[in-house]
Design a protein around this motif. Structure first.
Motif, PDB file in Angstrom:
ATOM      1  N   SER A  69      -0.434  10.683 -14.737  1.00  0.00           N
ATOM      2  CA  SER A  69      -1.858  10.361 -14.578  1.00  0.00           C
ATOM      3  C   SER A  69      -2.187   9.877 -13.175  1.00  0.00           C
ATOM      4  N   GLY A  70      -1.165   9.705 -12.355  1.00  0.00           N
ATOM      5  CA  GLY A  70      -1.418   9.300 -10.969  1.00  0.00           C
ATOM      6  C   GLY A  70      -1.215   7.829 -10.700  1.00  0.00           C
ATOM      7  N   ALA A  71      -0.663   7.089 -11.684  1.00  0.00           N
ATOM      8  CA  ALA A  71      -0.447   5.661 -11.450  1.00  0.00           C
ATOM      9  C   ALA A  71       0.594   5.459 -10.347  1.00  0.00           C
ATOM     10  N   HIS A  72       0.381   4.415  -9.547  1.00  0.00           N
ATOM     11  CA  HIS A  72       1.275   4.163  -8.410  1.00  0.00           C
ATOM     12  C   HIS A  72       2.435   3.288  -8.864  1.00  0.00           C
ATOM     13  N   PRO A 130      -7.959   7.712 -15.937  1.00  0.00           N
ATOM     14  CA  PRO A 130      -6.619   8.181 -16.338  1.00  0.00           C
ATOM     15  C   PRO A 130      -5.762   7.033 -16.872  1.00  0.00           C
ATOM     16  N   TYR A 131      -5.881   5.863 -16.276  1.00  0.00           N
ATOM     17  CA  TYR A 131      -5.176   4.669 -16.726  1.00  0.00           C
ATOM     18  C   TYR A 131      -5.950   3.479 -16.180  1.00  0.00           C
TER      19      TYR A 131
END
Lengths: 357, 580
Positions: free
Chosen positions: A261-264, B346-347
Motif C-alpha cells: 500500500s506504500g507504507a514507509h 491506503p493505510y
C-alpha cells in the motif's frame, strides 16, 4: 379531557402500531430462538465411513463454520481455493481472540450451533479438549510429517509464522534494526511499540526474551519507555502511521500488505526468534461434521497449504509448497503447555515490574 | 304544628348491588398478585447475569476476594476508575447542561436546524468514535496536533494534546457522555416550558437570576438522573480506556476485567471479585440518587405552552450557536471526517494526501458476507430489543410513578431492579449472560434470542428513566381526570398516558436503538454464527490493526444508526423532532 378528532385518530393509530409492533416482535423472537439443538456428538456418524461418503454428505451439509484467530486475508484465500473444488460448501469464518475459548466451551457443553472447526495459534485449547475433537480422517492426513501434530491423528500443525519481526518506519529511523540490542538505542526511546497484554503467547514471548537475552534485557527494554498496543497488528499499523517508529512483533501478511500500500516501513526477521504455529481441529459437536472433515483435509493438501502461505507469510507444514518461507531451526516455537494461571500471573508481574513504566 | 319526617327510602334490592367486601378484596388482590408476578419475572431477568457471577467470587470460601490482594496495581486501577468516573461526570454535566441551555436560548429557527446535532457523538459507534479521536489527537501524528504544532504558539515534536494520557481520557469520556446529559436536560427544559422563567422576568429577575433560582432548581430531578446515569457509565467505561489507555498502561476496572476474560481458562472468581467494587458503588449511587430526587412531583413544569414568546438578542444567539457548533465540531464532525479520510486511505498515516485516495477498502469490506450478515443481525436484534425494552420500561415506570397506588414494597423493588443493570459493566454483564444461556436445558447459546434478552435487560434503566422523566413532566392531572371519568387503569394507560408520552417514547426508542446498535461488551461474549453484530465485526478489524476497514465499518454503522434514528423520530411525530 376534550379529544379532537385528530387526536382520537392518532390514538387509534398508536394502538394499531402498538399491536403490530407486539405481533412482529413476538414473531421475530420466536424465529430468533431457533438455531439451537440438543447435545451432539458426530463421532459415531463418522466412524467407519468412507471418504467418498464423507465428501457426499459434506456437499449435502452445504456449509462449514470456521472459528479462527488468523489473518482474514489468509482465510479468504483458503476459502476461495476450497470453493474451487467444493463450490457447494459455503465457508463461514468467525474471527476472534481468546474470547472464543469460553464460547467454544459453552458450545460443547450445550451442543448448540457454533464452530465446526477451530483454527488457532494456541495449542493448549486442543490439548484440553482432546476428547471433544474428531480424528483427521482424510487422505492428506498421512502427509503430515512426524512431530507436526498437536494431537496425533487429530490436530495437525498447518503453518508456522514468525511472531518476532523487527519492523521500523523508514522515515523516522535512519539506521535499520538488525539485532535485539538495537531496540536499546537512544534514538528509539519512547517510540517502540510492544504488546501490552500478557496472555499465553505473550507470556511465552517474554519467557523467550528472558531465556535468550536475560532478564537484564527486559529491564533495559522497559527503560526505553515502551508504548503498549493491543496486538502485533495494531503495533505494526502504528509504526506505519508514524505514531511510533519500531516494534519487535508483527504479522508477516500485514507487513506485506502495508508495504504494497506504500507504507514507509521495512522489516527483518531476527536470526534467533520466536514463532507461532497454527493448528486446526474439527469438533465432535459440529453441526456440519462432514464438511468440517473435508475442509480440515483440504488444509493439509498442497492447494490448501499454498493458499495459506500466499506470497510467503509463513512456513508450510508440507514440503515443496511455493513461496513457503523457512522458519530457522534456531527459532523457538510457541509452547502453551506451561502457562497455567500461576505462571501467567508470574509473567504479568514481570511485565509490570520491568516494562510498564 | 306537627313536623313530618321524611324517611330515606330504602335502596331496592338488586343483583347489581355493590360488591360484597370479600369480592372487592379479591379484585384488589388480583392486581397486586399481577404486579408481584411481574416483579418476580423482572427480578429473574435482571439478577440472572449478576448473581451467578458474584456467587463465583464467593465460592470456595470467597477465594476470589481472598486473591484480590495478589493483583498488582489494583489500587491504582481503582483510583483511576474513580477519577474517570467523577471527572467525566463533572465535565459531562457541565458541558451537556451548557449545550442544552444554549440550544434552549436559540431562536426557534436555529433550534430546528441545530437541535439534533449535539446528539451526533452518540450516533457514531463508540469504537469508531474513539479511534477517530486517536486519528485527530495522537500526540505524534494526530491531524489536530500536527496542525497545532504548525502554529507559532506550540513547538516540540509531540503534542500538545496527548489523547492517551489520563486527563485526556477523562476529557474524551466527558465530551462523549455530554450528549447523554444534553438529551436529558433538553427534554427537561422543553417539558418545563418558559412560564416560570417569564413569570420571574416579569417580576424583575434578570436572565442569570432566572437561570440560577428558577430553571436549574426545577431541573434537579433531571440533573440527578443524568448525573447518576453518566457516573455509572463513566465508571464502567470500557471502549475509551481500552483503546486510549493501553499505550500508557492506564487501566480501569472494566479493562482489567477484560484482561481476565481474555485468559483461558477464565478466572471467573477473581474477575467477579474485581468487578465487585463497581457493583457496590453503583448500588450506593442508586440509593443516593433516590434520596436526592425526593418527590419528583414537586418539580412538575407546566408544559411548553408559551415557548418562543420572547425575542432573543443577537449576542445570545451568537454565543449559544458558538457553544453548540463548537461542541459538535470537536465531538462529532472532526472525528467523522478523520474516519472518512482514513477509510479512503491506503493505510493510516499522519499526513493528508488526497492523491492516494482509494475506495478499495469499501469494496473489500462490503463484499464480505460476514459484514452483510452482521448488518442484518444488528438491525433485527436492535429493533426487537427496542420494542421489548420500551414496553417493559413503560410498565416499570408506571409502577414506580404511581407508587401511591401500589402496595409496599413493589414500587421500591421495581425502582431498584430497574437501575441495577446500569451498575454492571457491559463486559461483566456479557459473561454473566454467557453463564446463563450456556446452561444445558436453556439452549439459547449462539442465538439471536440470547442477544435480545441481554439487550432488553441492559436497556431497562434507560427506558425506565426516560419514561419516568416524561411521566413526571406530564403530571397527574390527565390520568386522574381519566380515572375520575370512569376509565380503568389499562384504558387510561393506553388512551391517555401513551398518546401523551408519544414524543418521549420516540425519543427513548431513538436513544435505545442507538445504544443497542452500538452495543459491544455483551455482544462480544454472546456472538455466534448468525448472531454476530457490527460492533463486534468492527472490533475484530481493530484488533488486527486494519484501521481503514475499521473506518469503513464505522461509517456503515453510522449510516445504519442514523436511518434508524430518523425512522424512530418520524414515528414519534413533530414534537419528538422538536424535543431532539
Amino acid at each position: 379531557m376534550n379529544c379532537t378528532e385528530g387526536e382520537l385518530m392518532a390514538t387509534r393509530r398508536s394502538m394499531k402500531w402498538s399491536k403490530a409492533a407486539a405481533l412482529l416482535t413476538a414473531g421475530a423472537f420466536v424465529l430468533s430462538a431457533c438455531g439451537s439443538s440438543g447435545g451432539r456428538d458426530a463421532s459415531e456418524e463418522i466412524e467407519g465411513k468412507s471418504w467418498d461418503a464423507i465428501i457426499a454428505d459434506a456437499r449435502s451439509e452445504g456449509e462449514v463454520v470456521v472459528y479462527n484467530n488468523y489473518d482474514q486475508e489468509m482465510v479468504t484465500r483458503v476459502a476461495t481455493e476450497f470453493n474451487k473444488i467444493y463450490p457447494e460448501i459455503k465457508v463461514t469464518s468467525e474471527k476472534g481472540n481468546q474470547d472464543m475459548f469460553a464460547t467454544l466451551d459453552a458450545q460443547i457443553a450445550t451442543g448448540t450451533d457454533g464452530a465446526d472447526l477451530f483454527m488457532n495459534t494456541l495449542p493448549f485449547w486442543f490439548e484440553k479438549h482432546e476428547a471433544d475433537l474428531l480424528p483427521a480422517v482424510g487422505p492428506n492426513a498421512d502427509s503430515v510429517p512426524d512431530g507436526r501434530w498437536v494431537i496425533e491423528g487429530s490436530v495437525p500443525n498447518l503453518i508456522a509464522a514468525p511472531y518476532s519481526v523487527f519492523v521500523w518506519n523508514t522515515d523516522a529511523v535512519n539506521q535499520p534494526i538488525e539485532k535485539w540490542d538495537d531496540f536499546l538505542r537512544p534514538d528509539l526511546k519512547g517510540k517502540i511499540a510492544f504488546k501490552g497484554d500478557v496472555n499465553v503467547s505473550g507470556a511465552d514471548f517474554l519467557s523467550f526474551l528472558t531465556d535468550e537475552l536475560g532478564e537484564g534485557y527486559l529491564e533495559a527494554l522497559g527503560n526505553q519507555n515502551l508504548k503498549m498496543y493491543q496486538s502485533g497488528g495494531t503495533a505494526t499499523q502504528a509504526v506505519a502511521a508514524g505514531e511510533v517508529v519500531a516494534t519487535m512483533m508483527s504479522v508477516p501478511s500485514l507487513l506485506m500488505s502495508l508495504q504494497k500500500s506504500g507504507a514507509h516501513i521495512d522489516y527483518r526477521f531476527p536470526e534467533n526468534g520466536f514463532a507461532l504455529e497454527m493448528s486446526v481441529g474439527a469438533l465432535k459437536a459440529a453441526k456440519h461434521p462432514n464438511a468440517a472433515l473435508v475442509f480440515n483435509d483440504f488444509l493439509l493438501s498442497k492447494e490448501g497449504q499454498a493458499a495459506m502461505v500466499g506470497d510467503g507469510v509463513g512456513a508450510a507444514v508440507l514440503e515443496g509448497i511455493p513461496n513457503s518461507v523457512e522458519v530457522a531451526s534456531s527459532y523457538r516455537m510457541h509452547d502453551s503447555a506451561p502457562y497455567d494461571s500461576a505462571e501467567l500471573a508470574k509473567w504479568q508481574g514481570v511485565a509490570d515490574r520491568y516494562l510498564a513504566k | 304544628m306537627s313536623t313530618a319526617t321524611l324517611e330515606t327510602p330504602k335502596a331496592p334490592a338488586s343483583p347489581q348491588a355493590a360488591p360484597t367486601p370479600g369480592r372487592r378484596r379479591l379484585k384488589v388482590d388480583r392486581g397486586r398478585v399481577g404486579w408481584m408476578v411481574f416483579v418476580v419475572v423482572l427480578g429473574v431477568l435482571v439478577l440472572a447475569p449478576i448473581v451467578p457471577l458474584q456467587w463465583q467470587a464467593l465460592a470456595d470460601g470467597a477465594d476470589g476476594y481472598a486473591r484480590l490482594g495478589d493483583v498488582s496495581g489494583l489500587g491504582e486501577v481503582f483510583t483511576t476508575t474513580l477519577m474517570l468516573g467523577f471527572g467525566a461526570t463533572a465535565l459531562g454535566l457541565i458541558l451537556g447542561t451548557a449545550l442544552a441551555l444554549a440550544m434552549n436560548a436559540l431562536p426557534a429557527r436555529w433550534q430546528s436546524i441545530l437541535g439534533f446535532m449535539p446528539v451526533l457523538p452518540m450516533v457514531m459507534p463508540s469504537v469508531a468514535h474513539v479511534v477517530g479521536f486517536v486519528f485527530l489527537f495522537s500526540p505524534d501524528n494526530g491531524y489536530v496536533n500536527t496542525f497545532l504544532r504548525s502554529l507559532p504558539f506550540f513547538d516540540g515534536e509531540t503534542g500538545p494534546v496527548n489523547v492517551y494520557s489520563v486527563p485526556w481520557i477523562i476529557i474524551y469520556t466527558g465530551t462523549h457522555l455530554a450528549a447523554f446529559v444534553y438529551l436529558f436536560v433538553r427534554t427537561g427544559l422543553t417539558n418545563l416550558g418558559a412560564d416560570y422563567g417569564l413569570a420571574a422576568r416579569v417580576n424583575g429577575a434578570g436572565g442569570l437570576r432566572v437561570l440560577l433560582t428558577v430553571t436549574l432548581p426545577l431541573l434537579r430531578p433531571t440533573f440527578v438522573y443524568a448525573g447518576g446515569v453518566v457516573f455509572l457509565l463513566s465508571l464502567g467505561q470500557f471502549t475509551g480506556p481500552l483503546v486510549l489507555g493501553g499505550r500508557e498502561n492506564v487501566d480501569v476496572l472494566a479493562t482489567k476485567l477484560y484482561e481476565y476474560m481474555g485468559d483461558y481458562p477464565v478466572d471467573y472468581p477473581l474477575a467477579a471479585a474485581v468487578g465487585s467494587p463497581l457493583l457496590l458503588v453503583a448500588v450506593v449511587m442508586v440509593l443516593i440518587q433516590r434520596r436526592m430526587v425526593g418527590s419528583a412531583k414537586r418539580f412538575v413544569g407546566q408544559g411548553a405552552s408559551s415557548r418562543g414568546v420572547e425575542t432573543v438578542s443577537k449576542t445570545t444567539t451568537a454565543v449559544s450557536a458558538t457553544i453548540v457548533i463548537g461542541y459538535v465540531l470537536i465531538a462529532a464532525i472532526l472525528p467523522l471526517l478523520a474516519l472518512v479520510y482514513v477509510s479512503v486511505s491506503p493505510y493510516w498515516s499522519g499526513t493528508i494526501d488526497f492523491g492516494a485516495v482509494t475506495l478499495q477498502h469499501f469494496s473489500d469490506t462490503l463484499s464480505q458476507v460476514a459484514v452483510y450478515n452482521a448488518i442484518v443481525t444488528t438491525l433485527v436484534v436492535s429493533i426487537v430489543g427496542v420494542v421489548l425494552s420500551i414496553a417493559l420500561g413503560m410498565v416499570i415506570a408506571h409502577g414506580i410513578h404511581h407508587k401511591d397506588r401500589l402496595a409496599y414494597p413493589i414500587p421500591q423493588v421495581l425502582d431498584f431492579l430497574a437501575n441495577l443493570p446500569l451498575s454492571v459493566p457491559a463486559a461483566l454483564m456479557g459473561f454473566g449472560f454467557l453463564f446463563v444461556v450456556a446452561q444445558p436445558g436453556i439452549g439459547l447459546y449462539g442465538t439471536k434470542a440470547s442477544l435480545i434478552i441481554a439487550y432488553v435487560v441492559i436497556m431497562i434503566p434507560y427506558a425506565v428513566r426516560y419514561h419516568l422523566a416524561t411521566l413526571a413532566s406530564l403530571g397527574s392531572q390527565s390520568t386522574e381526570a381519566s380515572l375520575v371519568a370512569g376509565a380503568g387503569a389499562l384504558r387510561t394507560f393506553f388512551l391517555v398516558t401513551v398518546p401523551l408520552s408519544r414524543a418521549g417514547i420516540a425519543s427513548s426508542a431513538a436513544m435505545i436503538f442507538v445504544l443497542l446498535s452500538h452495543e459491544f461488551g455483551v455482544s462480544l461474549l454472546l456472538k455466534g454464527p448468525g448472531s454476530n453484530v457490527l460492533s463486534v465485526v468492527l472490533y475484530q478489524q481493530y484488533s488486527t490493526g486494519a484501521y481503514p476497514a475499521v473506518a469503513v465499518i464505522a461509517l456503515i454503522m453510522t449510516v445504519v444508526t442514523a436511518i434508524g434514528l430518523l425512522v424512530a423520530l418520524k414515528i414519534g411525530g413533530k414534537r419528538a423532532l422538536e424535543n431532539m
